[in-house]
Design an enzyme around this catalytic site. Structure first.
Site, PDB file in Angstrom:
ATOM      1  N   ASP A  88       0.845  -1.193   0.000  1.00 13.52           N
ATOM      2  CA  ASP A  88       0.000   0.000   0.000  1.00 13.52           C
ATOM      3  C   ASP A  88       0.881   1.244   0.000  1.00 13.52           C
ATOM      4  OD1 ASP A  88       0.779  -0.618   2.733  1.00 13.52           O
ATOM      5  OD2 ASP A  88      -0.560   0.996   3.344  1.00 13.52           O
ATOM      6  N   GLU A 151       0.267  -0.792   5.721  1.00 16.75           N
ATOM      7  CA  GLU A 151       1.327  -0.192   6.532  1.00 16.75           C
ATOM      8  C   GLU A 151       1.126   1.305   6.715  1.00 16.75           C
ATOM      9  OE1 GLU A 151       5.129   1.669   7.667  1.00 16.75           O
ATOM     10  OE2 GLU A 151       3.967   2.021   5.845  1.00 16.75           O
TER      11      GLU A 151
END
Length: 444
Positions: A88, A151
Site C-alpha cells: 500500500d 502499513e
C-alpha cells in the site's frame, strides 16, 4: 555468473514490474476506493509467485486488506530469514504539487523513476523479488516473506502476527522499508523514533461573542491555543517539555545544505533546534501540530472563537516509554494554559520507538554484504519515522535480529511527499546486498 552480473541482467524486467505496480493507486486509507488496493494485492501475489514463492497466499484477516505470506524451505537446519515490505502507499493529492502524474511512472533526466510508491515501498518489494530470482527460487536457507497491505494506515498486521506467531519465527528480519542518506553511500538504520499523539482542546467561552463588543478583555480560544502551542519549544526551536527523553548520538551527521535542499525549505526559513542535525532527527524528540479545528477563513465572521482544537504528534527517542512521554506532553499542555483557559487532552496514539541489536552475527553479515554491494564502508544512521510493527515482531521472535535498509535515499526520495522517486541503482545494489547477506547466513 557473479551475483552483480545476475542482478544487472534482471534489472530491466524488475523495473518494468516496478512501473506496473506504481501505476496502481493502492491507497489503503479509509475513504479511498478498494478496487486499486485489491488489484495491487493480486498483482503483487502473481509477481511473488513468479519470483519463486510458489506457495504464496493472500492471508485471511478479520478486517482491512490482506497481507501476502510465503515461505521457501531451505536445507534442514539452515537459518530462517524473513523478508518484509508493503504494497500500500500514501495518498498523492494534487495540492502536494506533483510535477508529473503520481500514478504514471516517469523516468526523468536524472535517471530516477518518479511516482507514488516508487521508493516507499514498491521499490523495496521489487528488491525482494529480485533477491529470490537470483536464487532461482532455491535459496540456501529458509526464506519467509510477508508483504503488508495496510502499513501506511491503521495496520492490521500486528494483530495477524500475534494470532500466528509461528509464521514469524526466524533468525533475521530483513525490513526493506528504509534507505541510505544519499545515493551510493551505504547505511544500516539502527534506531527508529516512536510516535505519540494527542488532541488538545482549548475552551474560553460558552458561545461565540461579537469581537467588537467583547474583543480585548475576553480571550478567544484560537489565540489561547496559539499561545499554548508556542510554549512547546524554546526560542531556538528545541522541545521545551519537561520530562521528555533525549539521547546522545555518536554516529555520522547530515549536511545542512543537503538537508535544506531535500526539505525544500523556503528562502530565509531557518532550521529548528540546536546541535547536529542527526542528533536532532534521531536522538531528540520533536513536536508538530498536524491538524487544527476551528472556523474556516471562508466561514469566518466578526466573532470570538469559544473553542479550538489541535492534533499534536510527538516523535520520541529509542529507549523511552510512549505512555510516559505522552504523560509529560499532556501535563505540559494543562500546566501552561494561558489566561486560565480550560485545556483538555485526549490521548490518541502511542507507538513505541525501536533500537536494533548490533552485536549479532546477522548484523555483522549485513555490514559485510552491504559493503561488498556498494564498494564503500557502511555507516550507521537513525530514522525519525516509526514502525510499530517491529515491536510486535520482536515480541513473537525475541531472539531474532533486525536488518533495516531499503531503496529510499533520504536526500532525494521524498517519500510521503510530492515527486516521490527512486534511483534504480539503489534497488540494484540492495538486491546484491540481500543476496550476499542470505549467502553469508547460510555459511557460503
Amino acid at each position: 555468473m557473479q551475483t552483480k552480473d545476475r542482478v544487472a541482467a534482471l534489472m530491466p524486467s524488475l523495473l518494468e514490474s516496478l512501473e506496473r505496480l506504481v501505476a496502481i493507486p493502492s491507497v489503503a486509507f479509509p475513504g479511498y476506493p478498494a478496487e486499486p488496493v485489491e488489484l495491487m494485492g493480486h498483482q503483487t501475489l502473481d509477481l511473488v509467485r513468479a519470483a519463486g514463492f510458489t506457495n504464496a497466499e493472500l492471508m485471511p484477516v478479520p478486517h482491512g486488506y490482506p497481507p501476502i505470506y510465503a515461505e521457501v524451505p531451505g536445507p534442514p537446519g539452515s537459518p530462517v530469514v524473513m523478508l518484509y515490505a508493503h504494497y500500500d502507499v500514501q495518498p498523492a493529492p494534487p495540492e502536494q504539487g506533483w510535477t508529473s502524474d503520481p500514478w504514471t511512472p516517469t523516468r526523468k533526466d536524472d535517471g530516477r523513476i518518479y511516482g507514488r510508491g516508487a521508493a516507499d515501498d514498491k521499490g523495496g518489494l521489487v528488491a525482494h523479488l529480485g533477491t529470490m530470482k537470483v536464487f532461482d527460487g532455491e535459496p540456501p536457507c529458509t526464506v519467509r516473506l510477508v508483504v503488508e497491505g495496510m502499513e501506511e494506515t491503521e495496520s492490521n498486521l500486528p494483530e495477524f502476527v500475534l494470532a500466528h506467531p509461528d509464521l514469524f519465527a526466524c533468525d533475521v528480519f530483513i525490513v526493506c522499508d528504509m534507505g541510505n542518506l544519499r545515493v551510493g553511500d551505504p547505511v544500516l538504520t539502527t534506531t527508529l523514533r516512536g510516535d505519540v499523539a494527542c488532541v488538545v482542546t482549548v475552551s474560553t467561552l460558552q458561545h461565540p461573542l461579537h469581537s467588537g463588543v467583547f474583543g480585548g478583555p475576553a480571550p478567544d480560544a484560537m489565540m489561547a491555543l496559539a499561545r499554548l502551542l508556542t510554549t512547546l519549544h524554546d526560542a531556538d526551536g528545541n522541545v521545551a517539555v519537561a520530562g521528555v527523553s533525549r539521547n546522545p548520538w555518536h554516529g555520522g551527521d547530515l549536511d545542512e545544505d543537503e538537508f535544506r535542499s531535500s526539505a525544500d525549505l523556503l528562502d530565509g526559513v531557518g532550521l529548528m533546534g540546536t546541535g547536529g542535525l542527526a542528533k536532532r532527527l534521531w536522538a531528540e524528540p520533536s513536536i508538530n501540530a498536524i491538524g487544527i479545528d476551528m472556523t474556516s477563513v471562508a466561514g469566518s465572521s466578526n466573532v470570538l472563537i469559544p473553542q479550538a482544537r489541535a492534533k499534536l504528534s510527538m516523535r520520541i527517542v529509542p529507549g523511552s516509554s510512549p505512555e510516559k512521554e505522552l504523560d509529560a506532553l499532556a501535563a505540559h499542555l494543562v500546566a501552561h494554559a494561558p489566561w486560565g483557559a480550560q485545556v483538555s487532552v485526549e490521548r490518541t496514539k502511542t507507538a513505541p520507538p525501536f533500537a536494533c541489536r548490533t552485536d549479532g552475527p546477522g548484523y555483522a553479515a549485513a555490514r559485510l554484504a552491504l559493503e561488498d554491494a556498494f564498494g564503500k564502508p557502511v555507516e550507521e544512521a537513525g530514522n525519525g519515522a516509526s514502525i510499530p510493527l517491529l515491536g510486535t515482531l520482536h515480541e513473537v521472535a525475541p531472539d531474532a535480529e533486525f536488518i533495516l535498509w531499503g531503496p529510499e535515499d533520504v536526500a532525494r526520495s521524498r517519500i510521503h511527499a510530492s515527486d516521490e522517486s527512486v534511483d534504480p541503482s539503489e534497488i540494484e545494489k540492495l538486491i546484491v546486498a540481500q543476496v550476499g547477506l542470505i549467502e553469508r547466513l547460510a555459511g557460503r
